[in-house]
Scaffold this active site. Structure first.
Site, PDB file in Angstrom:
ATOM      1  CE  LYS A 181      -1.653   3.042   2.213  1.00 48.13           C
ATOM      2  NZ  LYS A 181      -1.581   4.523   1.935  1.00 48.13           N
ATOM      3  CD  GLU A 257      13.173   4.643   8.317  1.00 42.06           C
ATOM      4  OE1 GLU A 257      13.124   4.837   7.095  1.00 42.06           O
ATOM      5  OE2 GLU A 257      13.099   5.549   9.177  1.00 42.06           O
ATOM      6  CB  CYS A 291      13.290   9.221   7.892  1.00 41.92           C
ATOM      7  SG  CYS A 291      14.282   8.019   6.994  1.00 41.92           S
ATOM      8  CD  GLU A 393       9.975  13.201  11.332  1.00 42.58           C
ATOM      9  OE1 GLU A 393       8.887  12.634  11.522  1.00 42.58           O
ATOM     10  OE2 GLU A 393      10.979  12.617  10.863  1.00 42.58           O
TER      11      GLU A 393
HETATM   12  O1  LIG Z   1      18.438   4.458   1.913  1.00 40.87           O
HETATM   13  C1  LIG Z   1      17.678   3.608   2.407  1.00 40.87           C
HETATM   14  O2  LIG Z   1      17.791   2.386   2.211  1.00 40.87           O
HETATM   15  C2  LIG Z   1      16.575   4.039   3.263  1.00 40.87           C
HETATM   16  O3  LIG Z   1      15.935   3.194   3.858  1.00 40.87           O
HETATM   17  C3  LIG Z   1      16.270   5.440   3.345  1.00 40.87           C
HETATM   18  C4  LIG Z   1      15.279   5.857   4.179  1.00 40.87           C
HETATM   19  C5  LIG Z   1      14.886   7.202   4.168  1.00 40.87           C
HETATM   20  C6  LIG Z   1      13.764   7.579   4.821  1.00 40.87           C
HETATM   21  O4  LIG Z   1      13.250   8.783   4.752  1.00 40.87           O
END
Ligand SMILES: O=C(O)C(=O)/C=C/C=C/O
Length: 489
Positions: A181, A257, A291, A393
């Protein structure tokens, strides 16, 4: 001439593209124009996708060796590469990001994710132990990795294809079937991926795609489905918490994450120009919508004023514009709604007493971009660490720069956060780099660089920034059930 009717982005269930009664608009954040209508999957469509995934496990997919799955994933990577420019155009239309970033990061990493996890899974070893026993004959223990089954994937709008494939690739490499999704803000490349999956010969039901929103929509329906075995999510921390509650009764495995309020720490002994360039990247890449971005910058006092001045000069020189403009550094935010949230923090900062060193408002272009979701890249100083703009954030092109005087002080200030995802340290003192990197309570520390990625490494955060690790063998561990088999010799 009547504008071409907007495209219709459909769901992909059991190997077929399916429509829906409800649709929603897909808007280009550069100028607010309508790109496409998107079919919003209802609960029945989500459940049909979950059932198709379950069935796929009993079909040819479930019988494939890891080598055969790896070959299939390389074909998917080939399929994205063959339609590279289409994926770039779709990602740029959905997000407004600079064309060069979409080419070198977003779509390139979509391909790399499939190739990396195809190869990692095909070469992954497992444990084996020879065991002494009282009767002298001994025993052998060995572990096997088996698919979890049906994995729900909810991916965000900030790096749409990169983060969708960061989860789809290892999930499929490990033999699962998935229901994905994507964010309602960025449905286009996910829909192209479904076409590539079909054309690469990925068996029906292995990859399913449902469009929609979170609450009371496809995201919630997927989370609540009794038919999923695990759920992986990238997005805001409070949504992660909501998802965790939803899957708790079924004790489903989750990998999160989530958000961050990441710090960059610049010591006086840093390579000054490298640190300035690095903080510019870590604060303003993707309009600060990563992030891992630094919204908190701590600079050792002897170079503080000089550093702030250098950052201001660079920020004032940033080129904000159309995605395909030569030399453009920054595009809009993902949506008008997100822009309103970021502008709210721009106003709050001034109420909290910030000094606005650069930006703080909306750029004026005098053309269609004035209907877009642009904000000015912004730099603040003068706020206390307790200010909401320094603790919450924002997820925009903004950072607050504060001076510090001692290593212990800055470590304590960086760690005094509800988040713990990433940190960038700038110093030429080798022992300090190792010492401080270990003391920062996050999942990811970069030293004299930022967002340099080896896909074999652990990726994830602590505290409100997430649960679990993905990347390399960590992905194989999450997307597999590991069983131990003990044989008496
Ligand atoms: O670069 C990556 O593998 C990753 O997971 C980046 C995450 C960024 C999140 O905003």
């Amino acid at each position: 001439m009547k504008p071409a009717s907007p495209a219709l982005l459909r769901n992909y269930v059991d190997g077929e593209f399916v429509g829906s009664a409800a649709t929603f608009d897909n808007i280009n954040p550069v100028d607010g124009s309508l790109i496409a209508q998107v079919c919003e999957a209802d609960r029945a469509t989500v459940e049909a996708a979950v059932a198709a995934a379950r069935l796929a496990l009993q079909g040819p997919w479930g019988a494939m060796s890891v080598q055969q799955r790896a070959a299939m994933l390389h074909k998917v990577a080939d399929g994205i590469a063959a339609r590279f420019d289409e994926f770039v155009a779709a990602e740029v239309a959905d997000t407004g990001r600079p064309l060069e970033q979409a080419r070198t990061l977003d779509i390139a990493r979509g391909i790399a994710n499939f190739r990396t996890f195809a190869d990692l899974a095909a070469c992954a070893n497992t444990d084996a132990f020879e065991m002494a026993t009282a009767d002298g004959a001994g025993a052998l223990n060995y572990t096997v990795r088996k698919p979890l089954g049906v994995v729900g994937i909810i991916s965000p709008w900030n790096l749409p294809l990169l983060l969708l494939t960061w989860k789809v690739a290892p999930a499929l490499a490990c033999g699962n079937a998935v229901v994905a999704k994507p964010s309602e803000e960025s449905p286009a490349t996910a829909t192209l991926l479904a076409e590539v999956m079909r054309d690469a010969g990925v068996p029906r039901g292995v990859f399913n795609l449902v469009h929609g929103f979170g609450a009371d929509s496809a995201g919630q329906f997927l989370t609540e489905s009794k038919g999923i075995d695990a759920l992986t999510f990238t997005g805001e921390s409070r949504t992660g918490s909501t998802i965790m509650k939803a899957v708790a009764d079924g004790v489903k495995e989750v990998s999160f994450e989530l958000g961050g309020k990441n710090a960059a720490v610049v010591f006086a002994d840093a390579d000054f120009d490298a640190a300035v360039a690095g903080v510019m990247r870590s604060s303003f890449t993707n309009s600060g919508q990563v992030c891992l971005c630094s919204e908190r910058v701590y600079v050792e006092r002897p170079i503080f004023e000089r550093f702030v001045a250098a950052i201001k000069a660079k920020v004032d020189a940033l080129k904000i514009g159309y995605p395909d403009e030569g030399g453009v550094d920054m595009g809009p935010l993902i949506s008008h709604g997100h822009r309103d949230k970021v502008l709210g923090y721009f106003r709050l900062a001034e109420q909290e007493g910030a000094t606005v060193v650069a930006g703080g408002g909306v750029p004026h272009f005098g053309d269609a971009r004035d209907n877009g979701a642009y904000v000015q890249p912004t730099v603040w100083t003068g706020l206390p660490d307790s200010a909401r703009c320094v603790t919450e954030e924002i997820f925009g092109p903004v950072c607050h720069i504060a001076p510090f005087d001692a290593e212990d002080e800055v470590v304590a200030r960086v760690n005094a956060s509800d988040y713990g995802l990433a940190c960038a340290l700038w110093t030429t003192n080798l022992s300090r780099a190792h010492r401080v990197a270990r003391r920062i309570h996050v999942g990811l520390v970069w030293v004299n660089t930022w967002y340099l990625r080896d896909l074999r490494t652990a990726f994830g955060g602590v505290k409100l920034s997430g649960l679990g690790r993905e990347g390399g063998r960590y992905s194989l561990d999450f997307y597999s059930d590991v069983a131990n088999i003990c044989i008496k010799l």
